[in-house]
Design an enzyme around this catalytic site. Structure first.
Site, PDB file in Angstrom:
ATOM      1  N   ARG A   1      -6.731   5.740  -6.294  1.00  0.00           N
ATOM      2  CA  ARG A   1      -6.440   7.152  -6.536  1.00  0.00           C
ATOM      3  C   ARG A   1      -6.652   7.508  -8.012  1.00  0.00           C
ATOM      4  O   ARG A   1      -7.233   8.542  -8.341  1.00  0.00           O
ATOM      5  CB  ARG A   1      -5.008   7.465  -6.094  1.00  0.00           C
ATOM      6  CG  ARG A   1      -4.787   7.219  -4.610  1.00  0.00           C
ATOM      7  CD  ARG A   1      -3.306   7.144  -4.259  1.00  0.00           C
ATOM      8  NE  ARG A   1      -2.640   8.419  -4.464  1.00  0.00           N
ATOM      9  CZ  ARG A   1      -1.328   8.584  -4.337  1.00  0.00           C
ATOM     10  NH1 ARG A   1      -0.555   7.542  -4.034  1.00  0.00           N
ATOM     11  NH2 ARG A   1      -0.780   9.771  -4.531  1.00  0.00           N
TER      12      ARG A   1
ATOM     13  N   ILE B   1       0.872  -1.171   0.000  1.00  0.00           N
ATOM     14  CA  ILE B   1       0.000   0.000   0.000  1.00  0.00           C
ATOM     15  C   ILE B   1       0.910   1.222   0.000  1.00  0.00           C
ATOM     16  O   ILE B   1       2.059   1.161   0.437  1.00  0.00           O
ATOM     17  CB  ILE B   1      -0.988   0.012   1.194  1.00  0.00           C
ATOM     18  CG1 ILE B   1      -0.261  -0.104   2.537  1.00  0.00           C
ATOM     19  CG2 ILE B   1      -2.009  -1.078   1.057  1.00  0.00           C
ATOM     20  CD1 ILE B   1      -1.214  -0.039   3.733  1.00  0.00           C
ATOM     21  N   ASP B   2       0.409   2.325  -0.532  1.00  0.00           N
ATOM     22  CA  ASP B   2       1.234   3.514  -0.707  1.00  0.00           C
ATOM     23  C   ASP B   2       1.735   4.063   0.625  1.00  0.00           C
ATOM     24  O   ASP B   2       1.118   3.863   1.678  1.00  0.00           O
ATOM     25  CB  ASP B   2       0.440   4.611  -1.424  1.00  0.00           C
ATOM     26  CG  ASP B   2       0.019   4.203  -2.821  1.00  0.00           C
ATOM     27  OD1 ASP B   2       0.699   3.343  -3.412  1.00  0.00           O
ATOM     28  OD2 ASP B   2      -0.987   4.748  -3.316  1.00  0.00           O
ATOM     29  N   LYS B   3       2.822   4.787   0.552  1.00  0.00           N
ATOM     30  CA  LYS B   3       3.423   5.410   1.740  1.00  0.00           C
ATOM     31  C   LYS B   3       2.384   6.197   2.545  1.00  0.00           C
ATOM     32  O   LYS B   3       2.282   6.038   3.764  1.00  0.00           O
ATOM     33  CB  LYS B   3       4.558   6.346   1.311  1.00  0.00           C
ATOM     34  CG  LYS B   3       5.123   7.203   2.437  1.00  0.00           C
ATOM     35  CD  LYS B   3       6.134   8.215   1.917  1.00  0.00           C
ATOM     36  CE  LYS B   3       6.600   9.141   3.026  1.00  0.00           C
ATOM     37  NZ  LYS B   3       7.532  10.174   2.526  1.00  0.00           N
TER      38      LYS B   3
ATOM     39  N   THR C   1      -0.861   6.026   2.473  1.00  0.00           N
ATOM     40  CA  THR C   1      -2.104   5.313   2.754  1.00  0.00           C
ATOM     41  C   THR C   1      -1.897   4.504   4.023  1.00  0.00           C
ATOM     42  O   THR C   1      -0.883   3.824   4.167  1.00  0.00           O
ATOM     43  CB  THR C   1      -2.468   4.359   1.593  1.00  0.00           C
ATOM     44  OG1 THR C   1      -2.683   5.121   0.405  1.00  0.00           O
ATOM     45  CG2 THR C   1      -3.716   3.561   1.908  1.00  0.00           C
TER      46      THR C   1
END
Length: 309
Positions: free
Chosen positions: A241, A140-142, A144
């Site tokens: 996103r 998962i993104d930084k 998020t």
């Protein structure tokens, strides 16, 4: 030991006339145009068995071979970083990742990641991801927050990776998006690939993108914003996103895909991986975990709610 990857591609009529460096950089998320250009110079890219230059224009039926060199391995050290562990046994660990934490090291960012913390916390992690991504099954993104699972052995890793590929892992996110979504339920089915105009971004790319499906439902409306629950059917980079921007509702606070630079008292996008469900790789038991929204996102929702009254 890592070996080079060999990719074989046959050019379609739709791609005739495209520069080969631009064409290849758009095919894979991990292939930057700079990397592709270096491979071309090193004669790692062949067209019909012959080396070409980066400005070569493709023809229908061209047979392209790309020999991707093995990645340079970095050493990763354990770090005593507190973890919010949602589930753990001898095979799997699930962590509620805080916003701002990177999942695995990368050049220029080798400390303070989830992998550094896992190496200190766990006796063992699977080796399938290599030195840089031990145990990491998905990302998962930084910026998020929320649930992410890691495997402690190769058998668990293979099982969890297979479930992700079969789309049998439940992954539900809560997101706050700009604008008022008029309908209660929806599905975005739009392929995602590297944005050819902005290499650090992803975009809906009908020609070169990979299949991507996001289901969403409205939780609450605030007039100029909407709280939604998103369920991933696929797991492309920045999928939620990109898809929400694609339908005209970018995430609040998103520094890359939002249409406004206004600050909302939150670091990055208002997105939280709330639910994670999977079959246990050893027992087959269905595991379903849920993580409460972090305080920063709860506060943001309260602010939007109070403005809409």
């Amino acid at each position: 030991m890592n070996q080079e990857e060999i990719h074989q591609i046959t050019v379609d009529a739709a791609d005739e006339g495209e520069r080969i460096d631009k064409y290849l950089a758009a095919r894979e998320e991990e292939w930057s145009r700079m990397a592709v250009q270096s491979w071309i110079k090193e004669k790692r890219v062949l067209v019909n068995g012959k080396a070409v230059k980066g400005n070569y224009r493709l023809k229908q039926g061209d047979r392209v071979e790309v020999r991707v060199p093995p990645p340079e391995e970095l050493s990763v050290d354990p770090e005593e970083i507190p973890l919010d562990v949602a589930y753990e046994d001898q095979d799997v660990i699930v962590v509620n990742k805080p916003r701002g934490m990177v999942v695995h090291p990368a050049p220029g960012n080798t400390t303070g990641t989830l992998v550094n913390a896992l190496l200190a916390h766990c006796q063992d992690l699977s080796g399938i991801g290599g030195v840089i991504r031990p145990g990491i099954v998905h990302r998962i993104d930084k910026d998020t927050s929320g649930l992410i699972m890691a495997a402690k052995n190769d058998g668990a890793h293979q099982s969890l990776a297979a479930q992700l590929k079969e789309h049998s892992v439940d992954r539900e996110y809560v997101a706050l998006v700009h604008g008022n979504i008029s309908h209660d339920l929806g599905t975005v089915d739009a392929p995602i690939g590297r944005d050819p105009r902005h290499r650090q971004r992803m975009a809906v790319e009908p020609k070169n993108g990979k299949p991507a499906v996001t289901h969403f439902e409205v939780i609450e409306r605030f007039g100029n914003a909407t709280l939604v629950r998103c369920r991933l059917e696929t797991g492309r980079t920045h999928q939620i996103r990109v898809h929400m921007k694609h339908i005209g509702h970018p995430l609040v606070g998103d520094p890359v895909y939002s249409t406004t630079s206004k600050k909302y008292g939150i670091q990055g996008q208002a997105l939280h991986a709330q639910v994670l469900g999977f079959d246990h790789p050893r027992t087959g038991e269905r595991i379903r975990l849920e993580a409460d929204l972090p305080e920063d996102m709860e506060r943001l929702i309260r602010d939007f709610r109070s403005r809409s009254v």
